[in-house]
Each structure stands twice: as structure tokens, then as C-alpha cells.
Design a protein around this motif. Sequence first.
Motif, short mmCIF file in Angstrom:
data_model
loop_
_atom_site.label_atom_id
_atom_site.label_comp_id
_atom_site.label_asym_id
_atom_site.label_seq_id
_atom_site.Cartn_x
_atom_site.Cartn_y
_atom_site.Cartn_z
N MET A 68 30.51 -76.39 9.47
CA MET A 68 30.86 -75.87 10.81
C MET A 68 29.82 -74.91 11.19
SD MET A 68 34.78 -76.17 11.00
CE MET A 68 35.02 -76.35 12.70
N ARG A 69 28.74 -74.79 10.74
CA ARG A 69 27.69 -73.82 11.18
C ARG A 69 27.12 -74.21 12.44
NH1 ARG A 69 26.07 -69.75 8.48
NH2 ARG A 69 26.95 -70.31 6.42
N VAL A 70 27.96 -73.88 13.46
CA VAL A 70 27.42 -74.16 14.91
C VAL A 70 27.33 -73.02 15.61
CG1 VAL A 70 27.77 -75.79 16.82
CG2 VAL A 70 28.19 -76.63 14.63
N ASP A 71 26.31 -72.46 16.19
CA ASP A 71 25.93 -71.54 17.12
C ASP A 71 26.84 -71.85 18.30
OD1 ASP A 71 24.69 -69.85 15.31
OD2 ASP A 71 22.84 -70.65 16.20
N LEU A 72 27.69 -70.95 19.02
CA LEU A 72 28.55 -71.03 20.11
C LEU A 72 28.08 -70.21 21.21
CD1 LEU A 72 32.13 -71.30 18.85
CD2 LEU A 72 31.01 -73.30 19.76
N PHE A 73 27.92 -68.99 21.09
CA PHE A 73 27.59 -68.02 22.16
C PHE A 73 26.21 -67.60 22.29
CE2 PHE A 73 32.18 -68.18 22.17
CZ PHE A 73 32.43 -68.37 23.50
N THR A 74 25.57 -67.97 20.95
CA THR A 74 24.00 -67.62 20.79
C THR A 74 23.39 -69.06 20.76
OG1 THR A 74 24.52 -65.60 19.59
CG2 THR A 74 22.28 -66.65 19.45
N GLY A 75 22.63 -69.16 21.90
CA GLY A 75 21.94 -70.42 21.86
C GLY A 75 20.74 -70.34 21.04
N PRO A 76 19.94 -71.54 21.04
CA PRO A 76 18.79 -71.67 20.11
C PRO A 76 17.65 -70.89 20.59
CG PRO A 76 18.85 -73.64 21.65
CD PRO A 76 20.14 -72.76 21.82
N TYR A 128 21.60 -65.05 25.60
CA TYR A 128 22.42 -66.01 24.83
C TYR A 128 21.10 -66.53 23.93
CZ TYR A 128 25.88 -65.91 28.62
OH TYR A 128 26.76 -65.61 29.59
N GLN A 129 20.24 -65.83 23.77
CA GLN A 129 19.36 -66.28 22.58
C GLN A 129 19.70 -65.22 21.41
OE1 GLN A 129 15.43 -67.79 23.24
NE2 GLN A 129 15.60 -67.07 25.41
N PRO A 130 19.22 -65.71 20.32
CA PRO A 130 19.40 -64.78 19.00
C PRO A 130 18.59 -63.54 18.89
CG PRO A 130 18.12 -66.79 18.52
CD PRO A 130 18.48 -66.83 19.99
N GLU A 165 22.47 -82.11 34.70
CA GLU A 165 21.64 -82.73 35.51
C GLU A 165 20.84 -81.55 36.58
OE1 GLU A 165 20.36 -85.54 35.81
OE2 GLU A 165 21.46 -86.25 33.97
N ALA A 166 21.60 -80.60 36.92
CA ALA A 166 21.04 -79.39 37.67
C ALA A 166 20.13 -78.73 36.88
CB ALA A 166 22.20 -78.60 38.14
N ALA A 167 20.48 -78.16 35.65
CA ALA A 167 19.55 -77.44 35.01
C ALA A 167 19.93 -77.43 33.40
CB ALA A 167 19.87 -75.78 35.37
N PRO A 168 19.23 -78.42 32.61
CA PRO A 168 19.52 -78.61 31.46
C PRO A 168 19.50 -77.26 30.57
CG PRO A 168 17.90 -80.13 32.13
CD PRO A 168 18.15 -79.15 33.29
N GLU A 169 18.79 -76.29 30.82
CA GLU A 169 18.64 -75.12 29.86
C GLU A 169 19.62 -74.17 30.30
OE1 GLU A 169 13.97 -74.67 28.68
OE2 GLU A 169 14.51 -73.35 30.33
N THR A 170 20.27 -74.37 31.20
CA THR A 170 21.34 -73.60 31.53
C THR A 170 22.60 -73.63 30.73
OG1 THR A 170 20.73 -72.98 33.66
CG2 THR A 170 23.35 -72.82 33.18
N ILE A 171 22.95 -75.30 30.73
CA ILE A 171 24.14 -75.57 29.99
C ILE A 171 23.59 -75.70 28.29
CG2 ILE A 171 23.07 -78.02 29.97
CD1 ILE A 171 26.32 -78.99 29.91
N ARG A 172 22.28 -75.95 27.97
CA ARG A 172 21.94 -75.76 26.56
C ARG A 172 22.28 -74.23 25.98
NH1 ARG A 172 16.94 -77.81 26.90
NH2 ARG A 172 17.97 -79.79 26.73
N TYR A 173 22.34 -73.21 26.74
CA TYR A 173 22.23 -71.94 26.35
C TYR A 173 23.60 -71.10 26.63
CZ TYR A 173 17.41 -71.79 25.08
OH TYR A 173 16.20 -72.06 24.39
N ASN A 174 24.75 -72.08 27.31
CA ASN A 174 25.88 -71.57 27.73
C ASN A 174 27.06 -71.73 26.68
OD1 ASN A 174 28.84 -71.78 29.35
ND2 ASN A 174 27.41 -70.48 30.59
N GLY A 175 27.78 -70.71 26.10
CA GLY A 175 28.56 -70.94 25.00
C GLY A 175 29.91 -71.55 25.37
N TYR A 176 30.34 -71.13 26.72
CA TYR A 176 31.57 -71.94 27.18
C TYR A 176 31.35 -73.35 27.16
CZ TYR A 176 32.89 -67.35 28.45
OH TYR A 176 33.19 -65.99 28.69
N ALA A 177 30.05 -73.91 27.84
CA ALA A 177 29.61 -75.27 27.82
C ALA A 177 29.81 -75.98 26.49
CB ALA A 177 28.41 -75.71 28.59
#
Length: 415
Positions: free
Chosen positions: A81-89, A183-185, A372-384
Motif C-alpha cells: 500500500m505504498r501509495v503517496d496521497l498528499f505528496t504528488g510525484p 504537493y511535490q516531495p 479534462e480541465a487540468a490533468p496536472e492539478t488532479i495528478r498532484y491533489n491529495g483529495y482527488a
Amino acid sequence: MDDVTPDPYATPIEFGQRMQILRQRRGMARVVLAGLVDKSPSWVKRVENGQLQTPGLEMILRIAEALRVSDLAELTGRSSMRVDLFTGPGHPRLAAVRDAVNAFPVRGDRPAPAAEHIRARLRHAWSARHSAPNHREVVGALLPGLIEDAQLAVRQADSGAERRAAQAALSEVYSLSQFFLAYQPEPALLWRVAERGIVAAQESEDPHTIGVAAWLTAQAHRDSGPSHFDAADTVTTSTLQYLEPLLPDASDDVRAITGALQFEAGYTAARRGEAGAAWRYWDQAEQTAQTLSADYFHPVTSFSRAVMSAHAVTVAVELRSGTESARQAARAEVSVIPSRPRRARHRIEQARGYQLDGQPDVALATLDQAYEAAPETIRYNGYARKIVLEETEAASPDRRRRACELASKIGLLTA
């Protein structure tokens, strides 16, 4: 030493013990965690003592959100379960931005650009951030040169007026950097930039610049967890006390940053669960927004008349009110917000509201719109990321499929 908090990875310990260790590391009382996950303090105590079995994935994710755990493995002890949530890639441009921040030149071998030239580049950068779906890529490419030139301009300023103008530009460059770093490491780098930004703002003696730096610093404190909420309040309150007397003769930008700070105070109150204070600050921000023209849009904070309905969704979601969240989400108009990342962020807040209201299918559809609006926003958002991960284990096969497709697009399950 017996009183040293153990490392959750040092020995194979149970979920409840890990939860207690991580809660104590954040300085969070049981009653606070209980309120954040809608449980009783006795439930938290029984989980920590091992009297209750490990909760299901949905509750684990809520606990991770409340404790601001960036990696589920830290909470569960399971490497699967090593999945980052609130820190994006880490973004591919991160290293170059880090190097530019850390270089901090003492001397320059070339003349620095004029402050107005740097400001023109900043206007282009903000415009690109709001219009590009891959806004982190665009901003990340511009930042190294902006950071170097703005630092040089401060070093080479000849007069007090030139130095203040250069400091204002440098502070704004650091503000732009914080949007890229969020939201980056690299939390230490984010704080370094935030601190430099507020020092440069104070040196500029410019009210708008000071307000922007304070707005970002308050966000950084609030996102660091409940133990930093008081610091966030101190920043917003003291800056509002400085700005509000200036409002009768203030520019639109100064009024807008004042409104943005009023909302930030409400946002923190909502995180505390203080509904009355949260909506009172929202009302103040709404009144400030109404003093601006209908087409005004603040380039840094996105503050405007249009964004206030989006802010209402955020307040309702942070207060954990499912019915009110869904009501605000349904009435909020997204298309009028002239910023791709802000529209995507609003869609994410709407999705949180729909999930709270027990409408997971609508939440997933809304997250698709955010992508669709901004892929990089959802990619780095912990709630999403949290909602998507949770729905990959939904009982509905169709919902699982849709969640897995979105998880694949945002790279959630590739870690």
C-alpha cells in the motif's frame, strides 16, 4: 531512551499503534482526530489499543487525510500500500527549480534585467499558468531563469526605490515557485521559498506584495496540519489588520488580496470545525468581492466574484456537511472561472462534496471533468487521489472500472 517515539518501520507493529505514533508525532489529541474522522474519542482509543480490528480502506484513507500521512504504508505497515496521497510525484522540472533556488548568487557576472522586464515575464508566467492544462510543466520551464534574474536585480539595485521594486518582483517569483512546488516531495524547499518570499515582501514595503506572501504562508501553515492552525490564523489576522485600514483608497489588487485573506481565515476555521466563524469570514470575503468589477480576476489567488461560489463549496466540505456540500456544489458555476487549474481545483472540491453526500458516481464523473480541465492539478491533489483510490475498491464493478481508468491516467497506482 524509553520516552523516544519509535519509528513505525523499526518493528512490525499493529495498525493502531502506528496510528497512535503518527497522531502523537503531529501533536494531535485523540479528541481532535476523532472529530476529523467523525468518530468518538473512545473509538480512536480502542483502535490504538488494539481492541478494535483495523478499519476498512475508506476509514484508513480518512485517518490518513486527518493525519496528513503522505504514504499509506507508513500508516498500515504494508509495502503493498505504498501509495503517496498528499505528496504528488516529483515533476521532471523539479530538479532545475531546486537548483535555481539553492544557488542564490552572491554576485552576478552580467547586468540584471530591469524590474519591469521581470514583471512582464511574471505576467506571462501567470497567464500561462491559468491557461495551460500542463501548467506545472510551463511554469517549471520559466522559473529557473526568473529566480536567477530576480535575485540578481535585488543584488544590483542602486537606489532604495529600485531595491524595493526588485524585492517586490522577487517575492512574486517566489510566490509563483510555491504554486509549482505545492504537493511535490520537497517540503523543506517549499518552506525555504515561502520564508524568502515573505522576507522579500516585507523589504518591498508594498501592501499587495505583503498580502500575497502572507496568503501563501498561511496556506503552508494550514496544510502542515492542526498543530499549525494557530500560526495560519496569526498570519492572516495580522495581515488583515495591516491591509483593512488601507481599503478606502486601495487598488483592486489590494482589495482582492484582502478578500483572499478573509477567505483563508474562514478556510482555517472550517478545518477546525468552527462553522459560525467559517461562514462569517466567507461573508466578509463575499462583500469584498462585490467591490470588484464582474470581470476582475486576481492573477495569483484567483480571487474574484466568480470564485466565491467555489469557496462556499470548500467551506461546506471542510465542515464535513454532506448535504450542504452537495447543495453548494450543484449551484456553483465553474465555467466562469478563467483559470484551468482553478476550475480543476473547484471540480475536485465538488467531488469531495458529492462523496460526502453519498454520491460516489457523481464524484467520479466530476473528477473526470477536473482531469479534462487540468490533468496536472488532479495528478498532484491529495483529495482527488484519495477519492480515486477509494473507488478502485468500490462494490460496483462499473464504478471500480471507471476509478481504475482515472487512476491509470493520473498515475496513482504506478508507485
